[in-house]
Design a protein around this motif. Structure first.
Motif, mmCIF file in Angstrom:
data_model
loop_
_atom_site.group_PDB
_atom_site.id
_atom_site.type_symbol
_atom_site.label_atom_id
_atom_site.label_comp_id
_atom_site.label_asym_id
_atom_site.label_seq_id
_atom_site.Cartn_x
_atom_site.Cartn_y
_atom_site.Cartn_z
ATOM 1 N N LEU A 139 -6.743 2.763 -1.780
ATOM 2 C CA LEU A 139 -5.813 1.778 -1.179
ATOM 3 C C LEU A 139 -5.533 2.462 0.274
ATOM 4 O O LEU A 139 -5.649 1.764 1.288
ATOM 5 C CB LEU A 139 -4.309 1.547 -1.688
ATOM 6 N N ILE A 140 -5.273 3.743 0.575
ATOM 7 C CA ILE A 140 -4.911 4.366 1.748
ATOM 8 C C ILE A 140 -6.194 4.271 2.626
ATOM 9 O O ILE A 140 -6.178 3.925 3.742
ATOM 10 C CB ILE A 140 -4.308 5.705 1.300
ATOM 11 N N ILE A 152 -6.950 1.039 3.884
ATOM 12 C CA ILE A 152 -6.127 0.524 4.921
ATOM 13 C C ILE A 152 -6.568 1.154 6.606
ATOM 14 O O ILE A 152 -6.943 0.299 7.394
ATOM 15 C CB ILE A 152 -4.944 1.083 4.927
ATOM 16 N N GLY A 180 -9.704 -0.630 8.341
ATOM 17 C CA GLY A 180 -9.319 -1.985 8.960
ATOM 18 C C GLY A 180 -9.465 -2.156 10.472
ATOM 19 O O GLY A 180 -9.602 -1.100 11.130
ATOM 20 N N LYS A 196 -7.262 -2.361 12.932
ATOM 21 C CA LYS A 196 -6.419 -1.521 13.622
ATOM 22 C C LYS A 196 -6.601 0.016 13.666
ATOM 23 O O LYS A 196 -6.014 0.855 14.556
ATOM 24 C CB LYS A 196 -4.955 -1.792 13.266
ATOM 25 N N MET A 214 -12.292 -8.885 6.127
ATOM 26 C CA MET A 214 -10.747 -8.876 5.324
ATOM 27 C C MET A 214 -10.717 -10.253 4.775
ATOM 28 O O MET A 214 -10.073 -10.092 3.534
ATOM 29 C CB MET A 214 -9.689 -8.572 6.224
ATOM 30 N N ILE A 251 1.354 -3.871 -3.361
ATOM 31 C CA ILE A 251 0.618 -2.973 -2.415
ATOM 32 C C ILE A 251 1.731 -1.527 -2.204
ATOM 33 O O ILE A 251 1.344 -0.564 -2.524
ATOM 34 C CB ILE A 251 0.306 -3.296 -0.740
#
Length: 263
Positions: free
Chosen positions: A41-42, A45, A48, A50, A60, A158
Motif C-alpha cells: 500500500l505504501i 501510494i 502516484g 503526486k 488509477m 486504507i
C-alpha cells in the motif's frame, strides 16, 4: 482489464512486498507486526501522480475499476471455506458465534462520531464495519464504489491497512496487561475478519503468554474465519439497516432536518 501497465505494477508490488517479508518488534508489553500488505500500500501510494508519477490518473481510474473484479475472486474463496469449515465453527461453541454481535459496536460508536465530524453518507460505508475486503465488496454491491458510501468504506479500508495492525498489536497488549480479560477472550476479539489485524493481536498475546501460544492462535484463527464467513451476513442484515437508521437520526439531531430534505 487491458491496461497491462497496471497489472505489471501490481505484480511488482506484490513480489517486492513479499520479499521484504514480515517484521515484528516489541512495543511496551506486546509486539507490533508489519505485514507485506502494508508495504504494498505504501509503495503504491508513492507511485502516484503526486510523487514518482509512475502511474497517471487514467491508470488509477483503471485500477479502481478492477476492485470489484478482484473482490469477486475473494468472495468466491470465502464461499469455498464455508462447507469444509462448518465442523470447526460448530465445535467452537456459542461464544465464538455470539461474539459476532460485538461487530455492531462499530456502528453505534462510528456513525455518531462520523456525523459529528461532518461526514454525510460516507459515514455509512465507513462505520458499518471495520471495512475489510468482504465489507468493501458488500458496499460495492449495495451502493456502488463511486458514491459516498464507497468512498467511506475505502477510506477506512486504507486506514485499517496502514494503522490497523499497529493498533491491534498495541491494544491487545494493553488489554492483556491492564484489563481483567482472559487471553482466550482477547484472542477471539482479535479475529475481526482481517488476517493482518488478527496476526498482530494474537502475536502480542503469544509473546505475553508463550505457554498458551497454540491455543491463542487457534481461537484467533477460528474467530477470524467466523467473522469472514458470517460477518458479511451480519453486516448485510443487521449492521447496514442500523447504520441507515442511526445516520438519519444523527443527521437530524445535528442539522435539524431529515436527510431526505437535504437532497
Amino acid at each position: 482489464m487491458k491496461n497491462w501497465k497496471v497489472h505489471i505494477i501490481a505484480l511488482v508490488l506484490v513480489v517486492v512486498s513479499e520479499m521484504i517479508g514480515i517484521f515484528k518488534f516489541s512495543f511496551g508489553p506486546g509486539t507490533i507486526v508489519l505485514l507485506p500488505m502494508l508495504y504494498a500500500l505504501i509503495i503504491g501510494i508513492f507511485t502516484g501522480p503526486k510523487f514518482l508519477k509512475i502511474v497517471n490518473e487514467k491508470d488509477m481510474k483503471d485500477a479502481g475499476s478492477l476492485i470489484t473484479v478482484t473482490l469477486l475472486l475473494l468472495m468466491a474463496r470465502y464461499g469455498t471455506l464455508i462447507g469444509p469449515s462448518l465442523p470447526k465453527i460448530i465445535s467452537a461453541g456459542p461464544a465464538l458465534i455470539l461474539q459476532e454481535f460485538g461487530n455492531v459496536g462499530t456502528v453505534l460508536l462510528g456513525i455518531p462520531l462520523a456525523v459529528l465530524l461532518g461526514l454525510k453518507r460516507e459515514s455509512i460505508g465507513a462505520a458499518h464495519s471495520i471495512a475489510r475486503e468482504p465489507n468493501v465488496a458488500l458496499i460495492s454491491d449495495v451502493y456502488g464504489m463511486d458514491g459516498p458510501e464507497g468512498q467511506g468504506v475505502m477510506g477506512v479500508y486504507i486506514s485499517g491497512t496502514v494503522f490497523g495492525t499497529v493498533f491491534f498489536g498495541v491494544l491487545a497488549s494493553f488489554c492483556a496487561a491492564y484489563l481483567p480479560f482472559h487471553p482466550y477472550a482477547l484472542a477471539m476479539a482479535s479475529g475481526v475478519g482481517s488476517a493482518s489485524m488478527m496476526t498482530a493481536g494474537v502475536g502480542s498475546l503469544s509473546t505475553m503468554y508463550p505457554d498458551m501460544q497454540e491455543t491463542l492462535a487457534a481461537f484467533g484463527a477460528a474467530s477470524n474465519m467466523l467473522s469472514g464467513l458470517d460477518g458479511l451476513y451480519m453486516s448485510l442484515w443487521l449492521a447496514l439497516p442500523i447504520s441507515e437508521r442511526l445516520y438519519s437520526l444523527c443527521y437530524k439531531l445535528k442539522y435539524g432536518k431529515n436527510t431526505e430534505e437535504a437532497k
